[in-house]
Design an enzyme around this catalytic site. Structure first.
Site, mmCIF file in Angstrom:
data_model
loop_
_atom_site.group_PDB
_atom_site.id
_atom_site.type_symbol
_atom_site.label_atom_id
_atom_site.label_comp_id
_atom_site.label_asym_id
_atom_site.label_seq_id
_atom_site.Cartn_x
_atom_site.Cartn_y
_atom_site.Cartn_z
ATOM 1 N N SER A 83 47.272 54.371 50.102
ATOM 2 C CA SER A 83 47.391 54.202 48.642
ATOM 3 C C SER A 83 48.621 53.377 48.277
ATOM 4 O O SER A 83 48.576 52.549 47.359
ATOM 5 C CB SER A 83 47.470 55.564 47.963
ATOM 6 O OG SER A 83 46.291 56.284 48.167
ATOM 7 N N ARG A 102 46.060 58.903 60.288
ATOM 8 C CA ARG A 102 45.829 57.521 60.720
ATOM 9 C C ARG A 102 46.593 57.211 61.998
ATOM 10 O O ARG A 102 46.250 56.302 62.731
ATOM 11 C CB ARG A 102 46.266 56.543 59.621
ATOM 12 C CG ARG A 102 45.338 56.499 58.436
ATOM 13 C CD ARG A 102 45.982 55.874 57.242
ATOM 14 N NE ARG A 102 47.142 56.640 56.839
ATOM 15 C CZ ARG A 102 47.728 56.579 55.664
ATOM 16 N NH1 ARG A 102 47.280 55.739 54.769
ATOM 17 N NH2 ARG A 102 48.773 57.326 55.373
ATOM 18 N N HIS A 123 40.225 57.847 52.300
ATOM 19 C CA HIS A 123 40.090 59.211 51.766
ATOM 20 C C HIS A 123 38.618 59.626 51.722
ATOM 21 O O HIS A 123 38.274 60.758 52.085
ATOM 22 C CB HIS A 123 40.649 59.287 50.331
ATOM 23 C CG HIS A 123 42.130 59.112 50.214
ATOM 24 N ND1 HIS A 123 42.697 58.246 49.306
ATOM 25 C CD2 HIS A 123 43.164 59.701 50.860
ATOM 26 C CE1 HIS A 123 44.014 58.308 49.392
ATOM 27 N NE2 HIS A 123 44.323 59.177 50.338
ATOM 28 N N LYS A 159 56.715 62.559 43.069
ATOM 29 C CA LYS A 159 56.426 61.126 42.980
ATOM 30 C C LYS A 159 56.096 60.776 41.538
ATOM 31 O O LYS A 159 55.582 61.599 40.798
ATOM 32 C CB LYS A 159 55.211 60.771 43.850
ATOM 33 C CG LYS A 159 55.436 60.931 45.340
ATOM 34 C CD LYS A 159 54.182 60.559 46.101
ATOM 35 C CE LYS A 159 54.326 60.815 47.591
ATOM 36 N NZ LYS A 159 53.059 60.614 48.319
HETATM 37 O O1 PNS Z 1 48.905 62.220 49.272
HETATM 38 P P1 PNS Z 1 50.248 62.890 49.441
HETATM 39 O O2 PNS Z 1 51.188 62.457 48.338
HETATM 40 O O3 PNS Z 1 50.833 62.679 50.798
HETATM 41 O O4 PNS Z 1 49.974 64.472 49.271
HETATM 42 C C1 PNS Z 1 51.042 65.404 49.372
HETATM 43 C C2 PNS Z 1 50.575 66.774 48.860
HETATM 44 C C3 PNS Z 1 50.076 66.647 47.440
HETATM 45 C C4 PNS Z 1 49.436 67.260 49.748
HETATM 46 C C5 PNS Z 1 51.778 67.740 48.948
HETATM 47 O O5 PNS Z 1 52.852 67.189 48.248
HETATM 48 C C6 PNS Z 1 51.446 69.109 48.373
HETATM 49 O O6 PNS Z 1 50.810 69.916 49.019
HETATM 50 N N1 PNS Z 1 51.877 69.364 47.111
HETATM 51 C C7 PNS Z 1 51.593 70.607 46.403
HETATM 52 C C8 PNS Z 1 52.866 71.488 46.253
HETATM 53 C C9 PNS Z 1 53.108 72.269 47.530
HETATM 54 O O7 PNS Z 1 52.373 73.169 47.876
HETATM 55 N N2 PNS Z 1 54.177 71.883 48.252
HETATM 56 C C10 PNS Z 1 54.499 72.467 49.546
HETATM 57 C C11 PNS Z 1 53.692 71.786 50.654
HETATM 58 S S1 PNS Z 1 54.166 72.340 52.229
#
Ligand code: PNS
Length: 160
Positions: free
Chosen positions: A127, A90, A17, A41
């Protein structure tokens, strides 16, 4: 001034990150690491701990800020007047996960997603693997910024 948002769960933040945030900062004036509460999550680390660890990990780089977000990512991007979302890839599996999110975010608000190729030397770091290695007693110190291992072990102790 071009701002980009680098979103994620950061549960915990890893050297992968940090590499993406620093390289994004080389391309844009300001990078905002957006630590998502993420209702889908159950995180190991509390959001304030994830924010503190991210702040500490990028404190040496000017122009990288850290904030938490609990709503739609595109609304956070608008509030930050971000020109784009930045994500690291990745490999192909990451792209398969990220592609629908990038398309949805563009559909919702027009915001584009810029993908940076993850450093090959860090491509095994995730992670979820960090949490798993730590949970089973492995040494995660070489994969995470200083302070993260202690916080992860503390959180694991609290959950056991
Ligand atoms: O590190 P992660 O868990 O893969 O991140 C996922 C994240 C936080 C980027 C995604 O879940 C997100 O954007 N959440 C915010 C809510 C939202 O806007 N959801 C629609 C995304 S298309």
């Amino acid at each position: 001034m071009a701002t980009v948002v680098f979103p994620g769960s950061f549960d915990p933040i890893t050297l992968g990150h940090v590499d993406i945030a620093v390289r994004a900062r080389q391309l844009f004036d300001r990078v905002v690491i957006a630590v998502a509460h993420n209702s889908t999550k159950a995180p190991l680390l509390e959001v304030d701990v994830r924010v503190r660890l991210a702040q500490s990990a990028v404190a040496h780089v000017e122009g990288i800020d850290v904030a938490s977000t609990d709503g739609l990512l595109v609304e956070f991007c608008q509030a930050q007047t971000a020109v784009a979302i930045v994500k690291g890839l990745r490999g192909g599996a990451d792209y398969d996960l990220e592609r629908p999110m990038a398309l949805m975010n563009r559909s919702l608000s027009g915001v584009e997603t810029v993908f940076l190729t993850g450093d090959n030397a860090l491509s095994h770091i995730a992670s979820s693997l960090i949490r798993d290695v730590a949970r089973h007693g492995g040494d995660i110190s070489e994969y995470v910024p200083p302070g993260v291992e202690v916080a992860v072990l503390e959180a694991l102790r609290g959950k056991s």
